[in-house]
Design a protein around this motif. Structure first.
Motif, PDB file in Angstrom:
ATOM      1  N   VAL A  63     -12.490   3.423  -5.119  1.00 45.43           N
ATOM      2  CA  VAL A  63     -11.472   2.403  -4.822  1.00 45.43           C
ATOM      3  C   VAL A  63     -10.813   2.007  -6.147  1.00 45.43           C
ATOM      4  O   VAL A  63     -11.491   1.588  -7.083  1.00 45.43           O
ATOM      5  CB  VAL A  63     -12.127   1.168  -4.162  1.00 45.43           C
ATOM      6  CG1 VAL A  63     -11.083   0.091  -3.876  1.00 45.43           C
ATOM      7  CG2 VAL A  63     -12.872   1.541  -2.883  1.00 45.43           C
ATOM      8  N   PRO A  64      -9.493   2.200  -6.298  1.00 51.10           N
ATOM      9  CA  PRO A  64      -8.508   2.536  -5.275  1.00 51.10           C
ATOM     10  C   PRO A  64      -8.091   4.005  -5.227  1.00 51.10           C
ATOM     11  O   PRO A  64      -7.213   4.366  -4.432  1.00 51.10           O
ATOM     12  CB  PRO A  64      -7.315   1.695  -5.716  1.00 51.10           C
ATOM     13  CG  PRO A  64      -7.370   1.760  -7.209  1.00 51.10           C
ATOM     14  CD  PRO A  64      -8.837   1.757  -7.553  1.00 51.10           C
TER      15      PRO A  64
ATOM     16  N   GLY B  30      -5.686   4.079   2.776  1.00 55.50           N
ATOM     17  CA  GLY B  30      -5.401   2.661   2.557  1.00 55.50           C
ATOM     18  C   GLY B  30      -5.884   1.836   3.738  1.00 55.50           C
ATOM     19  O   GLY B  30      -5.913   2.328   4.871  1.00 55.50           O
TER      20      GLY B  30
ATOM     21  N   ALA C  57      -7.201   2.667  -1.109  1.00 57.12           N
ATOM     22  CA  ALA C  57      -6.649   1.384  -1.567  1.00 57.12           C
ATOM     23  C   ALA C  57      -6.869   0.337  -0.486  1.00 57.12           C
ATOM     24  O   ALA C  57      -6.696   0.618   0.712  1.00 57.12           O
ATOM     25  CB  ALA C  57      -5.163   1.528  -1.881  1.00 57.12           C
TER      26      ALA C  57
ATOM     27  N   SER D 123      -8.103  -3.295  -6.525  1.00 54.73           N
ATOM     28  CA  SER D 123      -8.483  -2.558  -5.323  1.00 54.73           C
ATOM     29  C   SER D 123      -7.346  -1.783  -4.674  1.00 54.73           C
ATOM     30  O   SER D 123      -7.592  -0.902  -3.831  1.00 54.73           O
ATOM     31  CB  SER D 123      -9.087  -3.510  -4.276  1.00 54.73           C
ATOM     32  OG  SER D 123      -8.075  -4.332  -3.712  1.00 54.73           O
ATOM     33  N   SER D 124      -6.097  -2.094  -5.060  1.00 60.17           N
ATOM     34  CA  SER D 124      -4.970  -1.370  -4.452  1.00 60.17           C
ATOM     35  C   SER D 124      -4.033  -0.738  -5.463  1.00 60.17           C
ATOM     36  O   SER D 124      -3.117   0.003  -5.086  1.00 60.17           O
ATOM     37  CB  SER D 124      -4.156  -2.323  -3.560  1.00 60.17           C
ATOM     38  OG  SER D 124      -3.525  -3.306  -4.361  1.00 60.17           O
TER      39      SER D 124
ATOM     40  N   LEU E  92       0.836  -1.207   0.000  1.00 65.69           N
ATOM     41  CA  LEU E  92       0.000   0.000   0.000  1.00 65.69           C
ATOM     42  C   LEU E  92       0.869   1.254   0.000  1.00 65.69           C
ATOM     43  O   LEU E  92       0.552   2.250  -0.675  1.00 65.69           O
ATOM     44  CB  LEU E  92      -0.937  -0.007   1.199  1.00 65.69           C
ATOM     45  CG  LEU E  92      -2.003  -1.110   1.230  1.00 65.69           C
ATOM     46  CD1 LEU E  92      -2.812  -1.037   2.518  1.00 65.69           C
ATOM     47  CD2 LEU E  92      -2.928  -1.008   0.020  1.00 65.69           C
TER      48      LEU E  92
ATOM     49  N   LYS F 252      -3.258   1.848  -7.212  1.00 69.03           N
ATOM     50  CA  LYS F 252      -3.495   3.285  -7.437  1.00 69.03           C
ATOM     51  C   LYS F 252      -2.610   3.837  -8.553  1.00 69.03           C
ATOM     52  O   LYS F 252      -2.977   4.799  -9.210  1.00 69.03           O
ATOM     53  CB  LYS F 252      -3.206   4.070  -6.153  1.00 69.03           C
ATOM     54  CG  LYS F 252      -4.116   3.720  -4.994  1.00 69.03           C
ATOM     55  CD  LYS F 252      -3.804   4.509  -3.747  1.00 69.03           C
ATOM     56  CE  LYS F 252      -4.238   5.944  -3.897  1.00 69.03           C
ATOM     57  NZ  LYS F 252      -4.191   6.682  -2.636  1.00 69.03           N
TER      58      LYS F 252
ATOM     59  N   CYS G 279       0.094   5.303  -0.623  1.00 69.33           N
ATOM     60  CA  CYS G 279      -0.708   5.526   0.594  1.00 69.33           C
ATOM     61  C   CYS G 279       0.183   6.037   1.725  1.00 69.33           C
ATOM     62  O   CYS G 279       1.298   5.536   1.926  1.00 69.33           O
ATOM     63  CB  CYS G 279      -1.389   4.231   1.027  1.00 69.33           C
ATOM     64  SG  CYS G 279      -2.564   3.570  -0.165  1.00 69.33           S
TER      65      CYS G 279
ATOM     66  N   ILE H 215     -14.707  -2.404   0.878  1.00 73.92           N
ATOM     67  CA  ILE H 215     -14.940  -1.922  -0.488  1.00 73.92           C
ATOM     68  C   ILE H 215     -16.379  -1.441  -0.650  1.00 73.92           C
ATOM     69  O   ILE H 215     -16.647  -0.353  -1.197  1.00 73.92           O
ATOM     70  CB  ILE H 215     -14.627  -3.023  -1.523  1.00 73.92           C
ATOM     71  CG1 ILE H 215     -13.121  -3.263  -1.611  1.00 73.92           C
ATOM     72  CG2 ILE H 215     -15.174  -2.644  -2.907  1.00 73.92           C
ATOM     73  CD1 ILE H 215     -12.731  -4.411  -2.535  1.00 73.92           C
TER      74      ILE H 215
END
Length: 369
Positions: free
Chosen positions: A296-297, A273, A301, A363-364, A202, A366, A207, A286
């Protein structure tokens, strides 16, 4: 209900049954080797050896005995045999629940290995209750299991109920959720490294305010080690540790994930995050984020843990830490079997670590284009 008996007949309300009728429920008496011996005019010892394919019995007699046993509905009395030999060829499994994908996969791995070796498996659930765990451990002990594989309940802090197995040289393997201070076999991942990897992922995505859902107590190693990894990753990258971003959970359920996410995302300065202890709570995060208008993200995230099937279904796809559940189950069963087959003194403090990896999804990510 009115019943009236007359010779060879029975009346039940307006239904008439003759005792010779196939619908009449006779006393259910198990067929024994003595019944087979009486039918075939052989000794009970001959029947017993024939059923075990003993070399002293002719092939013709073995076939004859097995045919009679099948016709008469004979079932071997495994419990009686285990009482004589003090072995059941049964592995007991005591886990928090069978509904979590990780634990159901773990059990599958245990069963695959045990069945190949000719062992049965008895599965019990603690439902994360300490008292249920104690009661189930006692029931499994009284069932004369050959070995035990257990993942601790969330409430468990005292593990003395497992000592009864050790005292009788019944191998115990703790898997995944293991106690810190109990000398026996343990199969686990490096939870500290996994927590560090998840948090650093992250951070590498940009993040700077990372929250963590913390589950369980400090007694067990699993969640406390992941938390240490999370904290050390923040320290390594010179990010502040904000206690209001660490939300404690009593259970790793969807509902707890919703509760924790709502707390975090209603903060004056919400996180960018979240490192979640499993995929179920991450999915909850989420969905809460999307309801509250967070992207998201881009805005938030999220990374979960376990790589459950739900992580591939949710939109956006959930980043997660791989958790080799089936392999952990197989390894645990292999350790039990190795212990039982060994004639040498076993090192019961053996710890087996399995690897984990970051599985990055939408989802993470970015920084993805």
């Amino acid at each position: 209900m009115y019943l009236k008996n007359i010779p060879n007949k029975i009346y039940l309300k307006n239904v008439y049954l003759n005792k010779e009728s196939p619908f009449f429920m006779k006393e259910n008496k198990d067929v024994t080797i003595y019944d087979i011996a009486n039918k075939l005019k052989l000794s009970s010892s001959t029947i017993s050896r024939a059923l075990k394919d003993h070399s002293s019995i002719s092939e013709k007699t073995i076939k004859r005995v097995k045919a009679a046993a099948l016709e008469m509905g004979y079932r071997p009395n495994i419990l009686a045999a285990s009482l004589r030999s003090k072995k059941t060829k049964t592995i007991g499994v005591l886990v928090p629940t069978i509904t979590q994908p990780f634990l159901s996969s773990l059990i599958s791995g245990i069963e695959i290995t045990a069945q190949k070796a000719g062992y049965n498996v008895i599965i019990t659930q603690s439902h994360d209750s300490y008292q249920d765990e104690v009661n189930n451990a006692k029931a499994l002990y009284n069932s004369r299991i050959s070995g035990l594989i257990s993942s601790l309940a969330m409430e468990t802090q005292d593990t003395s109920h497992f000592q009864q197995f050790i005292d009788k040289n019944i191998p115990v393997v703790f898997v995944d959720r293991v106690p810190k201070n109990f000398n026996t076999y343990k199969v686990m991942i490096n939870n500290y490294a996994a927590g560090f990897k998840a948090t650093e992922h992250l951070i590498n995505q940009g993040c700077i305010r990372i929250a963590h859902f913390y589950a369980g107590s400090e007694f067990g190693n699993l969640y406390s080690e992941r938390k240490k990894g999370y904290l050390d990753a923040l320290k390594k990258h010179n990010l502040p540790i904000d206690k209001e971003l660490i939300i404690h959970m009593n259970e790793v359920t969807y509902e707890e994930g919703e509760r924790a996410s709502n707390i975090l995302l209603h903060l004056k300065n919400p996180p960018d995050g979240i490192f979640s202890p499993n995929d179920t709570t991450a999915v909850a995060a989420i969905q809460v984020a999307k309801k509250l208008g967070f992207k998201v993200p881009e805005d938030l995230a999220i990374i979960g843990f376990n790589d459950d099937p739900i992580s591939r279904i949710i939109v956006p796809g959930l980043s997660t830490i791989t958790h080799p559940a089936i392999k952990m189950g197989k390894t645990s069963a292999e350790i039990i079997l190795k212990h039982l087959d060994s004639t040498e003194k076993n090192d019961i403090t053996e710890i087996t670590f399995l690897n984990t990896e970051v599985l990055a999804r939408e989802s993470s990510n970015k920084l993805s284009e």
